[in-house]
Design a protein around this motif. Structure first.
Motif, PDB file in Angstrom:
ATOM      1  N   LYS A 109      46.035  57.163  76.435  1.00  0.00           N
ATOM      2  CA  LYS A 109      46.661  55.206  76.094  1.00  0.00           C
ATOM      3  C   LYS A 109      45.350  54.636  75.332  1.00  0.00           C
ATOM      4  O   LYS A 109      44.826  54.351  74.227  1.00  0.00           O
ATOM      5  CB  LYS A 109      47.235  55.055  76.744  1.00  0.00           C
ATOM      6  N   GLY A 110      43.989  54.320  75.967  1.00  0.00           N
ATOM      7  CA  GLY A 110      43.540  53.433  75.604  1.00  0.00           C
ATOM      8  C   GLY A 110      42.880  53.559  74.327  1.00  0.00           C
ATOM      9  O   GLY A 110      42.730  53.114  74.080  1.00  0.00           O
ATOM     10  N   THR A 111      42.751  54.794  74.014  1.00  0.00           N
ATOM     11  CA  THR A 111      42.123  55.537  72.814  1.00  0.00           C
ATOM     12  C   THR A 111      43.284  55.371  71.494  1.00  0.00           C
ATOM     13  O   THR A 111      42.425  55.051  71.110  1.00  0.00           O
ATOM     14  CB  THR A 111      41.460  57.240  72.559  1.00  0.00           C
ATOM     15  N   GLN A 112      44.691  56.007  71.648  1.00  0.00           N
ATOM     16  CA  GLN A 112      44.848  55.572  71.033  1.00  0.00           C
ATOM     17  C   GLN A 112      45.370  53.562  71.202  1.00  0.00           C
ATOM     18  O   GLN A 112      45.892  53.676  69.773  1.00  0.00           O
ATOM     19  CB  GLN A 112      46.391  56.375  71.698  1.00  0.00           C
ATOM     20  N   ALA A 113      45.492  53.086  71.989  1.00  0.00           N
ATOM     21  CA  ALA A 113      45.542  52.275  71.715  1.00  0.00           C
ATOM     22  C   ALA A 113      44.603  51.229  70.817  1.00  0.00           C
ATOM     23  O   ALA A 113      44.583  50.285  69.980  1.00  0.00           O
ATOM     24  CB  ALA A 113      45.319  51.275  72.975  1.00  0.00           C
ATOM     25  N   GLU A 114      43.597  52.209  71.399  1.00  0.00           N
ATOM     26  CA  GLU A 114      41.881  51.175  69.860  1.00  0.00           C
ATOM     27  C   GLU A 114      42.473  51.684  68.076  1.00  0.00           C
ATOM     28  O   GLU A 114      42.071  50.957  67.194  1.00  0.00           O
ATOM     29  CB  GLU A 114      40.805  51.879  70.407  1.00  0.00           C
ATOM     30  N   VAL A 115      42.772  52.491  68.891  1.00  0.00           N
ATOM     31  CA  VAL A 115      43.015  53.286  66.953  1.00  0.00           C
ATOM     32  C   VAL A 115      44.315  52.258  66.241  1.00  0.00           C
ATOM     33  O   VAL A 115      44.209  51.532  65.174  1.00  0.00           O
ATOM     34  CB  VAL A 115      43.550  54.638  66.965  1.00  0.00           C
ATOM     35  N   ILE A 116      45.613  52.172  66.864  1.00  0.00           N
ATOM     36  CA  ILE A 116      46.525  51.234  66.938  1.00  0.00           C
ATOM     37  C   ILE A 116      46.349  49.468  66.486  1.00  0.00           C
ATOM     38  O   ILE A 116      46.286  48.890  65.481  1.00  0.00           O
ATOM     39  CB  ILE A 116      47.099  51.059  67.719  1.00  0.00           C
ATOM     40  N   CYS A 117      45.083  49.494  67.754  1.00  0.00           N
ATOM     41  CA  CYS A 117      44.348  47.887  67.055  1.00  0.00           C
ATOM     42  C   CYS A 117      44.021  47.547  65.819  1.00  0.00           C
ATOM     43  O   CYS A 117      43.794  46.148  65.048  1.00  0.00           O
ATOM     44  CB  CYS A 117      43.911  48.000  68.409  1.00  0.00           C
ATOM     45  N   ASP A 118      42.883  48.853  65.663  1.00  0.00           N
ATOM     46  CA  ASP A 118      42.498  48.880  64.316  1.00  0.00           C
ATOM     47  C   ASP A 118      43.401  48.955  62.988  1.00  0.00           C
ATOM     48  O   ASP A 118      42.584  48.115  62.154  1.00  0.00           O
ATOM     49  CB  ASP A 118      40.839  49.659  64.035  1.00  0.00           C
ATOM     50  N   LYS A 119      43.452  49.729  63.476  1.00  0.00           N
ATOM     51  CA  LYS A 119      44.714  50.298  62.155  1.00  0.00           C
ATOM     52  C   LYS A 119      45.881  48.373  62.003  1.00  0.00           C
ATOM     53  O   LYS A 119      46.205  47.654  60.937  1.00  0.00           O
ATOM     54  CB  LYS A 119      46.091  50.796  62.334  1.00  0.00           C
ATOM     55  N   LEU A 120      45.740  47.730  62.578  1.00  0.00           N
ATOM     56  CA  LEU A 120      46.921  46.486  62.700  1.00  0.00           C
ATOM     57  C   LEU A 120      46.545  45.098  62.954  1.00  0.00           C
ATOM     58  O   LEU A 120      47.457  44.610  62.567  1.00  0.00           O
ATOM     59  CB  LEU A 120      48.675  46.846  63.874  1.00  0.00           C
ATOM     60  N   ALA A 121      45.044  45.559  63.271  1.00  0.00           N
ATOM     61  CA  ALA A 121      44.373  43.866  63.785  1.00  0.00           C
ATOM     62  C   ALA A 121      45.492  43.242  65.207  1.00  0.00           C
ATOM     63  O   ALA A 121      45.739  42.238  64.863  1.00  0.00           O
ATOM     64  CB  ALA A 121      43.862  42.763  62.307  1.00  0.00           C
ATOM     65  N   ILE A 122      46.078  43.670  65.939  1.00  0.00           N
ATOM     66  CA  ILE A 122      46.636  43.000  66.969  1.00  0.00           C
ATOM     67  C   ILE A 122      45.819  43.843  68.190  1.00  0.00           C
ATOM     68  O   ILE A 122      44.885  44.265  68.469  1.00  0.00           O
ATOM     69  CB  ILE A 122      48.068  43.731  66.587  1.00  0.00           C
TER      70      ILE A 122
ATOM     71  N   ILE B 283      49.346  45.793  71.716  1.00  0.00           N
ATOM     72  CA  ILE B 283      50.315  46.863  72.344  1.00  0.00           C
ATOM     73  C   ILE B 283      49.560  46.823  73.921  1.00  0.00           C
ATOM     74  O   ILE B 283      48.361  46.278  73.935  1.00  0.00           O
ATOM     75  CB  ILE B 283      48.780  47.914  71.735  1.00  0.00           C
ATOM     76  N   LEU B 284      50.100  46.893  74.716  1.00  0.00           N
ATOM     77  CA  LEU B 284      50.105  47.337  75.994  1.00  0.00           C
ATOM     78  C   LEU B 284      49.897  48.154  76.565  1.00  0.00           C
ATOM     79  O   LEU B 284      51.043  49.248  76.160  1.00  0.00           O
ATOM     80  CB  LEU B 284      51.789  46.707  76.736  1.00  0.00           C
ATOM     81  N   ASP B 285      48.882  48.471  76.536  1.00  0.00           N
ATOM     82  CA  ASP B 285      48.218  50.374  77.325  1.00  0.00           C
ATOM     83  C   ASP B 285      48.248  49.850  78.785  1.00  0.00           C
ATOM     84  O   ASP B 285      47.458  48.764  79.146  1.00  0.00           O
ATOM     85  CB  ASP B 285      46.679  50.026  76.867  1.00  0.00           C
ATOM     86  N   GLY B 286      49.553  50.888  79.916  1.00  0.00           N
ATOM     87  CA  GLY B 286      49.414  51.316  80.677  1.00  0.00           C
ATOM     88  C   GLY B 286      49.477  49.855  81.550  1.00  0.00           C
ATOM     89  O   GLY B 286      49.934  49.598  82.888  1.00  0.00           O
ATOM     90  N   VAL B 287      50.837  48.748  80.980  1.00  0.00           N
ATOM     91  CA  VAL B 287      51.235  48.407  80.979  1.00  0.00           C
ATOM     92  C   VAL B 287      52.828  47.957  80.755  1.00  0.00           C
ATOM     93  O   VAL B 287      52.651  48.159  79.227  1.00  0.00           O
ATOM     94  CB  VAL B 287      50.260  47.091  81.343  1.00  0.00           C
ATOM     95  N   PRO B 288      54.147  48.196  81.384  1.00  0.00           N
ATOM     96  CA  PRO B 288      54.632  48.541  82.104  1.00  0.00           C
ATOM     97  C   PRO B 288      54.379  49.442  82.856  1.00  0.00           C
ATOM     98  O   PRO B 288      54.383  50.373  81.729  1.00  0.00           O
ATOM     99  CB  PRO B 288      55.791  47.593  82.254  1.00  0.00           C
ATOM    100  N   ARG B 289      54.221  49.598  84.267  1.00  0.00           N
ATOM    101  CA  ARG B 289      53.831  51.203  85.205  1.00  0.00           C
ATOM    102  C   ARG B 289      54.852  51.075  86.207  1.00  0.00           C
ATOM    103  O   ARG B 289      55.433  52.460  86.786  1.00  0.00           O
ATOM    104  CB  ARG B 289      52.067  50.952  85.356  1.00  0.00           C
TER     105      ARG B 289
END
Ligand code: ADP
Ligand code: ZN
Length: 210
Positions: free
Chosen positions: A13-26, A82-88
């Protein structure tokens, strides 16, 4: 876009969150990182969370809900996050709804338990900046040193073998029900975790249509 990343511990999740974060600037918001930072700084919240985290249990919902309320109110979340690891837990997901947060999509990264155990035992994190590495899948350039800040890489206490099994048990019991929760709401996107991080990213971005 307002996204949630679901998946077992170590699903990437963390790694993919970074990818999306870069792509969408959120911004990518990881409650795990926020809690580890609090533990490092020895705040009251950090001290409260430590015993739960170290034993592989979840931190109580009220603590998490407070963190997320505060974080989502920040200016940088205006255009999405992007919420990474929440909600759980279902209670956390319901709290988000009660806060009036309108989630666009929930991505479930599916990885088998066997793979999870293999991945988590090779995980290394930077003790200074929190960047994540893997001895096999994402090695640092220098042994035990962070590529980003040259900090010391360590094994997270909760990545020790006995704790990994407990985290997986917790995941199946308390977090996996969220897959149905979001399926019922028509928000669920399932991505099968691939051997290569980049392949998972490609599938994920494709399914999100970005
Ligand atoms: P991983 O996804 O690899 O398990 P995280 O960094 O997301 O790692 O979380 C580490 C630990 O922090 C969890 O095992 C749990 O104890 C605590 N934690 C993080 N996010 C939450 C959450 N939303 N609810 C409860 N506990 C959490
Ligand atoms: Zn670092």
């Amino acid at each position: 876009m307002k996204l949630i990343l679901l998946g077992a511990p170590g699903a990437g999740k963390g790694t993919q969150a970074e990818v999306i974060c870069d792509k969408l600037a959120i911004p990518a918001i990881s409650t795990g990182n926020i809690l580890r930072e609090a533990m490092k700084n020895g705040t009251e919240m950090g001290r409260k969370a430590k015993s739960y985290i170290d034993s592989g249990a979840l931190v109580p919902d009220d603590v998490i809900i407070n963190i997320i309320k505060e974080r989502l109110a920040a200016d940088d979340c205006k255009n999405g996050f992007i919420l990474d690891g929440v909600p759980r837990t279902v209670a956390q997901a319901e709290a988000l709804e009660e806060m009036g947060v309108e989630i666009d999509k929930v991505v479930d990264i599916e990885v088998s338990d066997d793979t999870i155990v293999k991945r988590l035992s090779g995980r290394r994190v930077c003790s200074a900046c929190g960047a994540s590495y893997h001895t096999l899948y994402k090695p640092s350039a220098l042994p035990d040193r962070c590529d980003r800040c040259n900090g010391q890489l360590i094994v997270r206490k909760d990545d020790e073998p006995a704790t990994i099994l407990e985290r997986l048990r917790t995941y199946h019991e308390l977090t996996e029900p969220l897959v149905d929760f979001y399926k019922e709401r028509g928000k669920l996107v399932v991505v099968e975790g691939q051997e290569e991080v980049a392949d998972t990213s490609r599938l994920l971005l494709e399914k999100l249509g970005v």
